[in-house]
Design a protein around this motif. Structure first.
Motif, mmCIF file in Angstrom:
data_model
loop_
_atom_site.group_PDB
_atom_site.id
_atom_site.type_symbol
_atom_site.label_atom_id
_atom_site.label_comp_id
_atom_site.label_asym_id
_atom_site.label_seq_id
_atom_site.Cartn_x
_atom_site.Cartn_y
_atom_site.Cartn_z
ATOM 1 N N THR A 353 0.859 -1.179 0.000
ATOM 2 C CA THR A 353 0.000 0.000 0.000
ATOM 3 C C THR A 353 0.894 1.227 0.000
ATOM 4 O O THR A 353 1.815 1.329 0.812
ATOM 5 C CB THR A 353 -0.922 0.028 1.229
ATOM 6 N N LEU A 354 0.630 2.169 -0.958
ATOM 7 C CA LEU A 354 1.431 3.379 -1.055
ATOM 8 C C LEU A 354 0.505 4.573 -0.993
ATOM 9 O O LEU A 354 -0.347 4.766 -1.853
ATOM 10 C CB LEU A 354 2.232 3.386 -2.364
ATOM 11 N N SER A 355 0.666 5.386 0.041
ATOM 12 C CA SER A 355 -0.141 6.580 0.221
ATOM 13 C C SER A 355 0.802 7.777 0.278
ATOM 14 O O SER A 355 1.493 7.978 1.285
ATOM 15 C CB SER A 355 -0.981 6.479 1.499
ATOM 16 N N GLY A 356 0.849 8.522 -0.845
ATOM 17 C CA GLY A 356 1.798 9.632 -0.903
ATOM 18 C C GLY A 356 3.215 9.102 -0.878
ATOM 19 O O GLY A 356 3.653 8.393 -1.786
ATOM 20 N N THR A 357 3.943 9.437 0.162
ATOM 21 C CA THR A 357 5.323 8.956 0.309
ATOM 22 C C THR A 357 5.439 7.879 1.378
ATOM 23 O O THR A 357 6.552 7.514 1.755
ATOM 24 C CB THR A 357 6.262 10.127 0.646
ATOM 25 N N GLN A 358 4.316 7.384 1.875
ATOM 26 C CA GLN A 358 4.340 6.376 2.940
ATOM 27 C C GLN A 358 4.048 4.992 2.362
ATOM 28 O O GLN A 358 2.981 4.760 1.804
ATOM 29 C CB GLN A 358 3.318 6.716 4.036
ATOM 30 N N LEU A 359 5.040 4.120 2.503
ATOM 31 C CA LEU A 359 4.933 2.758 1.985
ATOM 32 C C LEU A 359 4.610 1.808 3.131
ATOM 33 O O LEU A 359 5.258 1.848 4.181
ATOM 34 C CB LEU A 359 6.252 2.344 1.318
ATOM 35 N N GLU A 360 3.632 0.954 2.907
ATOM 36 C CA GLU A 360 3.249 -0.052 3.906
ATOM 37 C C GLU A 360 3.167 -1.398 3.204
ATOM 38 O O GLU A 360 2.524 -1.522 2.160
ATOM 39 C CB GLU A 360 1.902 0.312 4.534
ATOM 40 N N VAL A 361 3.854 -2.397 3.784
ATOM 41 C CA VAL A 361 3.869 -3.739 3.204
ATOM 42 C C VAL A 361 3.481 -4.740 4.285
ATOM 43 O O VAL A 361 4.063 -4.737 5.384
ATOM 44 C CB VAL A 361 5.252 -4.104 2.630
ATOM 45 N N SER A 362 2.531 -5.600 3.982
ATOM 46 C CA SER A 362 2.081 -6.628 4.931
ATOM 47 C C SER A 362 2.627 -7.983 4.521
ATOM 48 O O SER A 362 2.593 -8.341 3.334
ATOM 49 C CB SER A 362 0.544 -6.664 4.969
ATOM 50 N N PHE A 363 3.138 -8.749 5.507
ATOM 51 C CA PHE A 363 3.673 -10.087 5.278
ATOM 52 C C PHE A 363 2.940 -11.085 6.162
ATOM 53 O O PHE A 363 2.599 -10.783 7.309
ATOM 54 C CB PHE A 363 5.172 -10.138 5.599
ATOM 55 N N THR A 364 2.722 -12.271 5.609
ATOM 56 C CA THR A 364 2.083 -13.339 6.382
ATOM 57 C C THR A 364 2.914 -14.622 6.392
ATOM 58 O O THR A 364 2.548 -15.583 7.043
ATOM 59 C CB THR A 364 0.687 -13.646 5.806
ATOM 60 N N THR A 365 4.018 -14.632 5.636
ATOM 61 C CA THR A 365 4.913 -15.793 5.630
ATOM 62 C C THR A 365 6.347 -15.307 5.730
ATOM 63 O O THR A 365 6.689 -14.198 5.308
ATOM 64 C CB THR A 365 4.748 -16.625 4.342
ATOM 65 N N SER A 366 7.187 -16.161 6.289
ATOM 66 C CA SER A 366 8.599 -15.803 6.428
ATOM 67 C C SER A 366 9.304 -15.941 5.083
ATOM 68 O O SER A 366 8.830 -16.597 4.166
ATOM 69 C CB SER A 366 9.260 -16.713 7.464
ATOM 70 N N GLY A 367 10.467 -15.270 4.975
ATOM 71 C CA GLY A 367 11.252 -15.340 3.745
ATOM 72 C C GLY A 367 11.988 -14.039 3.499
ATOM 73 O O GLY A 367 11.962 -13.116 4.328
ATOM 74 N N GLU A 368 12.650 -13.960 2.343
ATOM 75 C CA GLU A 368 13.349 -12.755 1.932
ATOM 76 C C GLU A 368 12.648 -12.177 0.708
ATOM 77 O O GLU A 368 12.446 -12.880 -0.283
ATOM 78 C CB GLU A 368 14.819 -13.059 1.618
ATOM 79 N N TYR A 369 12.292 -10.907 0.805
ATOM 80 C CA TYR A 369 11.459 -10.290 -0.221
ATOM 81 C C TYR A 369 12.136 -9.019 -0.771
ATOM 82 O O TYR A 369 12.395 -8.075 -0.019
ATOM 83 C CB TYR A 369 10.088 -9.904 0.354
ATOM 84 N N PRO A 370 12.411 -8.982 -2.088
ATOM 85 C CA PRO A 370 12.926 -7.742 -2.690
ATOM 86 C C PRO A 370 11.769 -6.799 -3.014
ATOM 87 O O PRO A 370 10.780 -7.194 -3.631
ATOM 88 C CB PRO A 370 13.619 -8.227 -3.959
ATOM 89 N N ILE A 371 11.873 -5.554 -2.613
ATOM 90 C CA ILE A 371 10.874 -4.532 -2.894
ATOM 91 C C ILE A 371 11.515 -3.484 -3.801
ATOM 92 O O ILE A 371 12.585 -2.952 -3.490
ATOM 93 C CB ILE A 371 10.366 -3.858 -1.599
ATOM 94 N N ILE A 372 10.863 -3.188 -4.937
ATOM 95 C CA ILE A 372 11.376 -2.205 -5.890
ATOM 96 C C ILE A 372 10.489 -0.967 -5.816
ATOM 97 O O ILE A 372 9.274 -1.045 -5.981
ATOM 98 C CB ILE A 372 11.381 -2.763 -7.320
ATOM 99 N N VAL A 373 11.114 0.177 -5.567
ATOM 100 C CA VAL A 373 10.409 1.461 -5.504
ATOM 101 C C VAL A 373 10.864 2.310 -6.694
ATOM 102 O O VAL A 373 12.063 2.451 -6.940
ATOM 103 C CB VAL A 373 10.688 2.190 -4.182
ATOM 104 N N THR A 374 9.896 2.873 -7.434
ATOM 105 C CA THR A 374 10.190 3.634 -8.647
ATOM 106 C C THR A 374 9.662 5.057 -8.514
ATOM 107 O O THR A 374 8.559 5.272 -8.005
ATOM 108 C CB THR A 374 9.542 2.973 -9.876
ATOM 109 N N ALA A 375 10.459 6.032 -8.994
ATOM 110 C CA ALA A 375 10.050 7.441 -9.039
ATOM 111 C C ALA A 375 10.051 7.892 -10.491
ATOM 112 O O ALA A 375 11.005 7.643 -11.234
ATOM 113 C CB ALA A 375 10.991 8.304 -8.215
ATOM 114 N N SER A 376 8.975 8.584 -10.931
ATOM 115 C CA SER A 376 8.846 9.063 -12.312
ATOM 116 C C SER A 376 8.538 10.552 -12.309
ATOM 117 O O SER A 376 7.723 11.032 -11.511
ATOM 118 C CB SER A 376 7.738 8.300 -13.034
#
Length: 429
Positions: A353-376
């Motif tokens: 979930t991205l609201s303005g400049t605030q990023l929120e990510v919910s996880f329900t399982t363990s692991g390693e997750y790459p997150i890519i953020v893009t600015a245009s």
């Protein structure tokens, strides 16, 4: 048809006015019909008239003009209407740059010089030009003169000498513009290909028998595979529906039809043709487009946003309930060299979930997750990546055994041990 009825005596005539309206079913430029004239005198036969009508399937401005540069580069053709079209056709040609020629001609001092300019070359300034096949328009105008009354002539140069003669003035003259001033212009639709002469005639000079300066501009609006302007027009219109067409000028076409930027103070012409069907590409009409070049505006070069502060990797753990939420403030991550507003987006996992400049990510399982953020910035974009390592939820705690339960078990074990020892002693006694 009007009048609806009339009477005629022998030798008299009557003008009939026929009004026909084209509609969306028009399939040809020429339509044939019959008009029946019923004779009130039963002793005389009725009469049939054949009517052949060439339809113009709408109305569009004959000419538009604008002063443009590389930033202010739009032209509107307003209030267009048609007989209706399910596949409106719009086709552009040009823009092409006008060629400028400056010379002089002495002022006419008698009727012979005024009425027969071809016989008095000293009172004219003549320029030859060659019209190529498939030329859409030939536009010639006097743009400047010190003479109070300079006239303009355009004709076909049959003997290819670059000058008019009596024969050519009578049989090959295509246009005369002779207002009582020097603001003259000739526009020739679909001119025949060949050699032409174009001359300015100093009909009434500043001073008789003395030279005046004159400048001619000649523009050939030729056929072009691709116009130097973009056309924004509807594809379907109802009968008599009013609409506008927008043109965005990207430059002009040189002699090799290569796109070039507009030049300051230069004059350009182009053409827009409109039709109702693919088989009738120009039956609505055509608009001549005149553009005067303005000084170009320096547009700062746009560059891509940059990563100002990379996002550090995050390590977290699922809660006992089996979930965890990670929040990241992106307000300081990117910057734009030109100060453009940036649009942010993020991908990598579900639950972002991205609201303005605030990023929120919910996880329900363990692991390693790459997150890519893009600015245009609307033209260029830049991205950055960070990892979120999510550990499994902690195991639930195990309660220790109670003292009463533990003591009873230990006592029973000791009693069994003593019994076994006692039995062994009796066997060895």
């Amino acid at each position: 048809m009007t009048p609806a009825s009339f009477s005629l005596n022998a030798g008299e005539s009557q003008v009939l006015t026929i009004k026909a309206t084209a509609n969306i079913n028009l399939v040809d430029e020429w339509v044939h019909g019959y008009i029946k004239l019923n004779n009130a005198d039963a002793s005389m036969s009725d009469t049939h008239l054949q009517a052949t009508i060439g339809f113009k399937a709408g109305q569009v401005a004959e000419e538009v003009s604008a002063e443009l540069n590389n930033v202010d580069n739009s032209i509107a053709i307003e209030d267009v209407y048609t007989s209706g079209s399910k596949a409106l056709q719009s086709r552009g040609f040009g823009l092409f740059k006008a060629q400028s020629f400056t010379g002089s001609a002495i002022g006419s001092s008698n009727d012979t010089e005024r009425n027969s300019p071809h016989s008095n070359p000293e009172v004219i300034f003549s320029v030859p030009t060659v019209v190529k096949p498939y030329t859409k328009r030939l536009v010639v105008e006097i743009t400047d003169s010190t003479s109070p009354d300079m006239d303009l002539y355009v004709g076909i140069d049959d003997d290819n000498d670059g000058m008019p003669n009596a024969y050519e003035m009578f049989y090959s003259l295509l246009c005369i513009s002779g207002e009582v001033d020097s603001k003259e212009r000739c526009i020739i639709d679909n001119p025949p290909s060949g050699n032409y002469w174009i001359f300015a005639h100093n009909y009434e000079g500043t001073v008789e028998d003395e030279a005046d300066e004159v400048t001619l501009e000649i523009t050939h609006v030729g056929y072009s595979n691709q116009a130097s302007f973009d056309i924004e027009a509807p594809t379907q219109v109802a009968q008599d529906e009013r609409f506008d067409i927008s043109l965005t000028v990207n430059g002009y076409l040189d002699d090799s039809q290569t796109l070039q930027p507009l030049e300051q103070d230069a004059t350009y012409y182009g053409l827009l043709e409109l039709g109702t069907t693919p088989d009738l590409k120009r039956n609505i009409g055509a608009t001549l487009i005149k553009v005067k070049g303005l000084a170009p505006v320096e547009v700062p070069l746009n560059t891509a946003p940059v990563v100002a502060n990379a996002i550090a990797d995050i390590t977290t753990q699922l809660s006992a309930q089996g979930g965890v939420v990670v929040n990241v403030d992106l307000s300081e991550v990117f910057s734009d060299p030109e100060g453009d507003a940036l649009t942010l987006s993020a991908t990598g996992v579900e639950g972002i979930t991205l609201s303005g400049t605030q990023l929120e990510v919910s996880f329900t399982t363990s692991g390693e997750y790459p997150i890519i953020v893009t600015a245009s910035d609307g033209e260029f974009e830049t991205n950055t990546q960070f990892m979120v390592k999510v550990a499994a939820a902690p195991l639930p705690p195990v309660d220790p055994p109670s003292e009463s339960t533990g003591g009873g078990a230990l006592g029973l074990y000791a009693l069994l041990t003593l019994l076994l020892l006692g039995r062994g002693r009796r066997q060895y006694a």
